[in-house]
Design an enzyme around this catalytic site. Structure first.
Site, PDB file in Angstrom:
ATOM      1  N   ARG A 105       0.880  -1.178   0.000  1.00  0.00           N
ATOM      2  CA  ARG A 105       0.000   0.000   0.000  1.00  0.00           C
ATOM      3  C   ARG A 105       0.909   1.217   0.000  1.00  0.00           C
ATOM      4  NH1 ARG A 105      -5.347   1.270   3.511  1.00  0.00           N
ATOM      5  NH2 ARG A 105      -6.110  -0.086   1.837  1.00  0.00           N
ATOM      6  N   HIS A 132      -7.339   0.769  -6.460  1.00  0.00           N
ATOM      7  CA  HIS A 132      -7.551  -0.116  -5.300  1.00  0.00           C
ATOM      8  C   HIS A 132      -8.198  -1.415  -5.807  1.00  0.00           C
ATOM      9  CE1 HIS A 132      -7.816  -1.402  -1.292  1.00  0.00           C
ATOM     10  NE2 HIS A 132      -8.715  -0.571  -0.794  1.00  0.00           N
ATOM     11  N   GLN A 135     -10.063  -4.111  -3.513  1.00  0.00           N
ATOM     12  CA  GLN A 135     -11.373  -3.703  -3.007  1.00  0.00           C
ATOM     13  C   GLN A 135     -12.462  -3.968  -4.046  1.00  0.00           C
ATOM     14  OE1 GLN A 135     -12.102  -2.151   0.220  1.00  0.00           O
ATOM     15  NE2 GLN A 135     -14.076  -2.940  -0.468  1.00  0.00           N
ATOM     16  N   ASP A 221     -17.271   7.021  -1.632  1.00  0.00           N
ATOM     17  CA  ASP A 221     -16.051   6.884  -0.816  1.00  0.00           C
ATOM     18  C   ASP A 221     -15.800   8.245  -0.168  1.00  0.00           C
ATOM     19  OD1 ASP A 221     -13.616   5.959   0.205  1.00  0.00           O
ATOM     20  OD2 ASP A 221     -12.572   6.004  -1.709  1.00  0.00           O
ATOM     21  N   CYS A 261     -16.302   1.252   0.538  1.00  0.00           N
ATOM     22  CA  CYS A 261     -15.120   0.448   0.878  1.00  0.00           C
ATOM     23  C   CYS A 261     -14.752   0.568   2.351  1.00  0.00           C
ATOM     24  CB  CYS A 261     -13.946   0.838  -0.011  1.00  0.00           C
ATOM     25  SG  CYS A 261     -13.351   2.527   0.213  1.00  0.00           S
ATOM     26  N   ARG A 289     -13.375  -9.052   1.521  1.00  0.00           N
ATOM     27  CA  ARG A 289     -11.950  -8.790   1.245  1.00  0.00           C
ATOM     28  C   ARG A 289     -11.147 -10.061   1.580  1.00  0.00           C
ATOM     29  NH1 ARG A 289      -9.961  -3.549   1.466  1.00  0.00           N
ATOM     30  NH2 ARG A 289      -8.025  -4.517   0.785  1.00  0.00           N
TER      31      ARG A 289
HETATM   32  N1  NVA Z   1     -10.033   6.410  -1.390  1.00  0.00           N
HETATM   33  C1  NVA Z   1      -9.632   6.051  -0.048  1.00  0.00           C
HETATM   34  C2  NVA Z   1      -9.863   4.588   0.174  1.00  0.00           C
HETATM   35  C3  NVA Z   1      -9.487   4.083   1.534  1.00  0.00           C
HETATM   36  C4  NVA Z   1      -9.664   2.605   1.685  1.00  0.00           C
HETATM   37  C5  NVA Z   1      -8.191   6.435   0.182  1.00  0.00           C
HETATM   38  O1  NVA Z   1      -7.381   6.246  -0.737  1.00  0.00           O
HETATM   39  O2  NVA Z   1      -7.856   6.941   1.258  1.00  0.00           O
HETATM   40  N1   CP Z   2     -11.219  -0.422   2.434  1.00  0.00           N
HETATM   41  C1   CP Z   2      -9.947  -0.463   2.860  1.00  0.00           C
HETATM   42  O1   CP Z   2      -9.011  -0.683   2.096  1.00  0.00           O
HETATM   43  O2   CP Z   2      -9.817  -0.263   4.198  1.00  0.00           O
HETATM   44  P1   CP Z   2      -8.463  -0.018   5.026  1.00  0.00           P
HETATM   45  O3   CP Z   2      -7.943   1.343   4.634  1.00  0.00           O
HETATM   46  O4   CP Z   2      -8.890  -0.089   6.459  1.00  0.00           O
HETATM   47  O5   CP Z   2      -7.468  -1.087   4.657  1.00  0.00           O
END
Ligand code: NVA
Ligand code: CP
Length: 307
Positions: A105, A132, A135, A221, A261, A289
């Protein structure tokens, strides 16, 4: 041993590979629910590298690898040399000599691409600024469980044209469905950044209510994704009308489902009435997930398995 493949964005896999993954996720979930041990990853190690916060992604990968009989190691940039300027290419060489699969990540997609180019083992995108894919893999598996095939259906995306939105758009091209997108002015989809082949599978709407009309799945989101915190104040004003509420759900198809998500901000991108209401499937979505990523890791490490 499977040929070396990575999962860096949704379009890295074909429709036929997704059909396999959704079937494997169903089967692996069934085994898990029936307390049937399934340890095809005995002695295998997953390394998880986090440059951003996470609850679900860490939990689902770590628990998933354990349930498959392997082990998982968590690294973050704060407590490893990764945050002290070691080149990503060098880190990839070392990490991939000591593990069987890697999940990352991070920020720019370019970082994970560079890591993958120097890795001896499969690399999975656990979220970047652009995409992502894990997800959306879980989201589509959840849709199939609740409503059957997604082909030909309409998914409505309300809010920011972020990593989630881009991935939905790629999924629409790969799997054959439509996406209605409504973003505030200035936050529109950029097809090139989203990695799209064209604009045939999505339609942009100025009015979020119109975007929801007839949708089979409504999703949204956070207004401010990780890494964009400096824009938060400006975004809170720009996105104020892009909150999924009961009126929006009322113009969607009568059996439409709502997804998010998570983490969610009730009263910002979605009302409590919708996310906690009868059309919401967010807890199944979060749980899935685990099952979808177990299928993904199985496929990347062992190839096509059927049992
Ligand atoms: N769009 C959000 C998703 C978090 C799971 C982010 O990138 O922070
Ligand atoms: N939806 C998701 O990826 O959640 P986290 O940021 O908690 O991993």
């Amino acid at each position: 041993m499977a040929e070396l493949r990575h999962y860096l964005q949704f379009k890295d896999f074909s429709r036929e590979e997704y059909d396999h993954l959704f079937e494997r996720a169903r089967r692996i979930k069934e085994k898990f629910k029936g307390y049937e041990p399934y340890h095809p990853m005995f002695d295998r190690t997953l390394v998880m590298i986090f440059e951003k916060a996470s609850t679900r992604t860490r939990l689902s990968f770590e628990a998933g690898m354990h349930q498959l009989g392997g082990s998982a190691i968590y690294l973050n940039t704060r407590d490893s040399q990764l945050g002290r300027g070691e080149p990503v290419e060098d880190a990839a060489q070392v990490v991939s000599r000591m593990s069987d699969i890697v999940m990352i990540r991070t920020f720019e997609q370019d970082i994970i691409e560079r890591f993958a180019s120097n890795s001896r083992v499969p690399v999975i995108n656990g979220l970047t600024n652009e995409y992502h894919p894990c997800q959306i893999l879980a989201d589509i598996f959840t849709f199939i469980e609740h409503r059957g095939p997604i082909q030909g259906k309409t998914v409505t995306w309300i809010g920011d044209s972020n990593n989630m939105c881009n991935t939905w758009l790629q999924a629409a091209e790969v799997l054959g469905f439509n996406v209605h997108v409504s973003t505030p002015p200035g936050y529109e989809v950029e097809p090139e950044r989203a990695g799209l082949y064209g604009t045939d599978h999505f339609e942009a709407f100025e009015d979020p209510l119109e975007a929801c009309r007839g949708a089979h799945l409504v999703t949204t989101d956070v207004w401010t994704s990780m890494g964009f915190e400096a824009e938060n104040e400006e975004r809170m004003k720009a996105f104020a009308d892009w909150c999924v509420d009961a009126e929006m759900m009322s113009v969607a198809a009568p059996d439409a489902v709502f997804m998010h998500c998570l983490p969610a901000h009730r009263g910002e991108e979605v009302t409590a009435e919708v996310i906690d209401g009868p059309q919401s499937v967010v807890w199944d979505e979060a749980e899935n997930r685990l099952h979808a990523q177990k299928a993904l890791m199985e496929y990347l490490v062992l190839g096509k398995v059927s049992n």
